[in-house]
Design an enzyme around this catalytic site. Structure first.
Site, PDB file in Angstrom:
ATOM      1  N   ARG A   1       0.847  -1.198   0.000  1.00  0.00           N
ATOM      2  CA  ARG A   1       0.000   0.000   0.000  1.00  0.00           C
ATOM      3  C   ARG A   1       0.879   1.243   0.000  1.00  0.00           C
ATOM      4  O   ARG A   1       1.800   1.375   0.797  1.00  0.00           O
ATOM      5  CB  ARG A   1      -0.916   0.004   1.225  1.00  0.00           C
ATOM      6  CG  ARG A   1      -1.682   1.289   1.484  1.00  0.00           C
ATOM      7  CD  ARG A   1      -2.879   1.430   0.561  1.00  0.00           C
ATOM      8  NE  ARG A   1      -3.533   2.710   0.707  1.00  0.00           N
ATOM      9  CZ  ARG A   1      -4.635   2.925   1.415  1.00  0.00           C
ATOM     10  NH1 ARG A   1      -5.196   1.946   2.075  1.00  0.00           N
ATOM     11  NH2 ARG A   1      -5.172   4.123   1.451  1.00  0.00           N
TER      12      ARG A   1
ATOM     13  N   ARG B   1      -5.118   1.433  -5.008  1.00  0.00           N
ATOM     14  CA  ARG B   1      -4.338   0.762  -3.966  1.00  0.00           C
ATOM     15  C   ARG B   1      -4.304  -0.745  -4.120  1.00  0.00           C
ATOM     16  O   ARG B   1      -5.239  -1.340  -4.627  1.00  0.00           O
ATOM     17  CB  ARG B   1      -4.879   1.129  -2.594  1.00  0.00           C
ATOM     18  CG  ARG B   1      -6.343   0.806  -2.464  1.00  0.00           C
ATOM     19  CD  ARG B   1      -7.080   1.656  -1.502  1.00  0.00           C
ATOM     20  NE  ARG B   1      -7.151   3.015  -1.991  1.00  0.00           N
ATOM     21  CZ  ARG B   1      -7.821   3.985  -1.410  1.00  0.00           C
ATOM     22  NH1 ARG B   1      -8.468   3.762  -0.311  1.00  0.00           N
ATOM     23  NH2 ARG B   1      -7.851   5.188  -1.894  1.00  0.00           N
TER      24      ARG B   1
ATOM     25  N   ASP C   1      -6.702  -1.996   0.862  1.00  0.00           N
ATOM     26  CA  ASP C   1      -7.303  -0.983   1.727  1.00  0.00           C
ATOM     27  C   ASP C   1      -8.138  -1.706   2.772  1.00  0.00           C
ATOM     28  O   ASP C   1      -9.037  -2.482   2.426  1.00  0.00           O
ATOM     29  CB  ASP C   1      -8.185  -0.051   0.887  1.00  0.00           C
ATOM     30  CG  ASP C   1      -8.744   1.112   1.690  1.00  0.00           C
ATOM     31  OD1 ASP C   1      -8.114   1.520   2.685  1.00  0.00           O
ATOM     32  OD2 ASP C   1      -9.815   1.627   1.313  1.00  0.00           O
TER      33      ASP C   1
ATOM     34  N   ASP D   1     -10.298  -0.917   6.310  1.00  0.00           N
ATOM     35  CA  ASP D   1     -10.863   0.125   7.166  1.00  0.00           C
ATOM     36  C   ASP D   1     -11.712  -0.480   8.271  1.00  0.00           C
ATOM     37  O   ASP D   1     -12.537  -1.363   8.014  1.00  0.00           O
ATOM     38  CB  ASP D   1     -11.761   1.068   6.359  1.00  0.00           C
ATOM     39  CG  ASP D   1     -10.996   1.937   5.394  1.00  0.00           C
ATOM     40  OD1 ASP D   1      -9.907   2.415   5.761  1.00  0.00           O
ATOM     41  OD2 ASP D   1     -11.482   2.146   4.267  1.00  0.00           O
TER      42      ASP D   1
END
Length: 166
Positions: free
Chosen positions: A82, A93, A96, A98
């Site tokens: 990343r 990317r 990712d 989250d």
């Protein structure tokens, strides 16, 4: 043990293969138990550029504190290449990850906002989350089904299609 909900996404390299490897790593990690993963979806970039994304949502139990989860996820992102270019928001990317939800915790800490502040406007989060919880799951006063319908009305440019089972 807390229930943590994590969004997974990638659009560079081999996104599906990368996400499958990350899921396996999280399932094998002693920090996460009872790991459940949605199906994988092909999704259009939202507020981003580049090729379509592959997205999914994962839920797991953990004894880690929310910021510890965040730091573990960021370390995984770094291992998978990343890159966060200076001044570029939502760049394409390789990975990712989250934190979307952490039990019923609400946090306005700038390092980790919980619930994730943009999750209710993104089909690439809402649809996979509905895979795991059902469309009747209530988030910020509305069901996931209501959120999904609202996003489809408001932003028909967001596309999402089933890609593969987890």
């Amino acid at each position: 043990m807390a229930l943590v909900t994590i969004a997974l996404g990638a659009n560079l390299g081999e996104p599906l293969a990368t996400l499958r490897k990350v899921v396996t790593e999280l399932k094998n990690s002693p920090d996460f138990t009872d790991v459940k993963v949605s199906s994988f979806y092909d999704t259009s970039p939202v507020e981003s550029s580049g090729p379509d994304y592959v997205n999914a949502v994962l839920q797991a139990r953990t004894d880690l504190e929310p910021k510890e989860v965040l730091h573990r996820l960021q370390a995984l992102e770094n291992r998978y290449g990343r890159v966060r270019p200076a001044g570029v928001v939502n760049a394409p990317r390789t990975l990712d990850l989250d934190v979307l939800l952490y039990d019923d915790l609400t946090s306005d800490d700038p390092e980790l906002l919980i619930p994730h502040p943009r999750m209710t406007g993104r089909l690439f989060v809402l649809v996979p989350l509905a895979d795991l919880t059902g469309e009747d799951f209530v988030l910020e006063g509305r069901t996931l089904g209501e959120w999904i319908a609202a996003v489809r009305r408001k932003d028909p440019s967001q596309s999402i299609a089933f890609l593969a089972k987890s």
